[in-house]
Write an enzyme that holds these catalytic residues in place. Structure first.
Site, short mmCIF file in Angstrom:
data_model
loop_
_atom_site.label_atom_id
_atom_site.label_comp_id
_atom_site.label_asym_id
_atom_site.label_seq_id
_atom_site.Cartn_x
_atom_site.Cartn_y
_atom_site.Cartn_z
N HIS A 122 0.96 -1.35 0.02
CA HIS A 122 -0.10 -0.11 0.09
C HIS A 122 0.96 1.09 -0.07
CE1 HIS A 122 -3.51 2.43 0.89
NE2 HIS A 122 -2.73 3.23 1.49
N ASP A 158 -7.16 -2.73 3.98
CA ASP A 158 -5.75 -2.20 4.73
C ASP A 158 -5.72 -2.10 5.93
OD1 ASP A 158 -5.21 -1.68 1.83
OD2 ASP A 158 -5.88 0.25 1.90
#
Ligand code: GAR
Length: 217
Positions: A122, A158
């Site tokens: 990410h 996430d």
């Protein structure tokens, strides 16, 4: 303390990786390049995508890797897409699944099938700025440092246990171009971090305890 879940390294032979992509695939390329050396400890056995016509799929083709595409819009419901993606990946019997710029949220069936073995990268320092706009959200917030996070995927967006992070400084000039140059600097750090983490997971295995990911050695 939650009991530890252990994922041993694959022995003998390299760990089997399936990599999922949605875009330019430079992280995929970094893994392809790393896996050319048998000391890396992992081999990419297939590449999956949620869309056609992307550079990531061209990279897979150039490397001679089998690829598959499942587009959400081709399925009656999101759950059907999730099942098809799960089956397509499972067919390759991966030890690890890497989502490298895969811009879809994985469904519950997929997460259950590969729990603790899905690695995502990410472009922000989680838990700050999750989601699809990690770079521009960080820039808009006015942070002075940002970076990238390699983590295991859980059912949230996430939110899974963090394995490693890399830091990148934000400059005043980054506000002028909408974050493109910043994202490129993040990606330079990110590719190196992803290769390092995937190699270590493949060679050493890992253990998950509460939110901590332990890699021996
Ligand atoms: C990477 O920066 C990755 O972190 C990001 O997309 C880029 C893909 O680059 N992923 C996300 O934003 C997921 N939320 P690449 O296609 O060149 O590897």
């Amino acid at each position: 303390m939650a009991s530890a879940k252990v994922f041993p390294p694959r022995t003998p032979g390299p760990a089997r990786l399936v990599v999922l992509v949605s875009g330019s695939g430079t992280n995929l390329q970094a893994l392809i390049d790393a896996a050319a050396d048998s000391a890396f400890g992992a081999e990419i056995i297939a590449v999956g995508a949620d869309r056609d016509g992307i550079a990531g799929l061209e990279r897979a083709e150039r490397a001679g890797l089998p690829a598959f595409v499942h587009r959400v819009k081709d399925f009656p419901a999101r759950a059907d897409w999730d099942r098809a993606l799960t089956e397509a990946v499972a067919e390759h019997r991966p030890d690890l699944v890497v989502t490298a710029g895969f811009m879809k949220i994985l469904g519950p069936e997929f997460i259950a099938a590969f729990a603790g073995r899905i690695v995502n990268t990410h472009p922000a320092l989680l838990p700050a700025f999750p989601g699809a706009h990690g770079v521009t959200d960080a820039l808009a917030y006015g942070v002075k440092v940002t970076g990238c996070t390699v983590h295991l995927v859980d059912a949230g967006v996430d939110t899974g246990p963090i394995i490693a992070q890399g830091v990148v400084e934000v400059t005043d000039a980054d506000h002028a171009d909408g974050g493109d140059a910043l994202h490129e600097r993040i990606k330079t750090v990110e590719r190196q971090l992803l290769v390092e983490v995937v190699g270590r997971l493949a060679r050493e295995g890992h253990r998950i305890e509460d939110r901590k990911v332990w890699i021996p050695a």
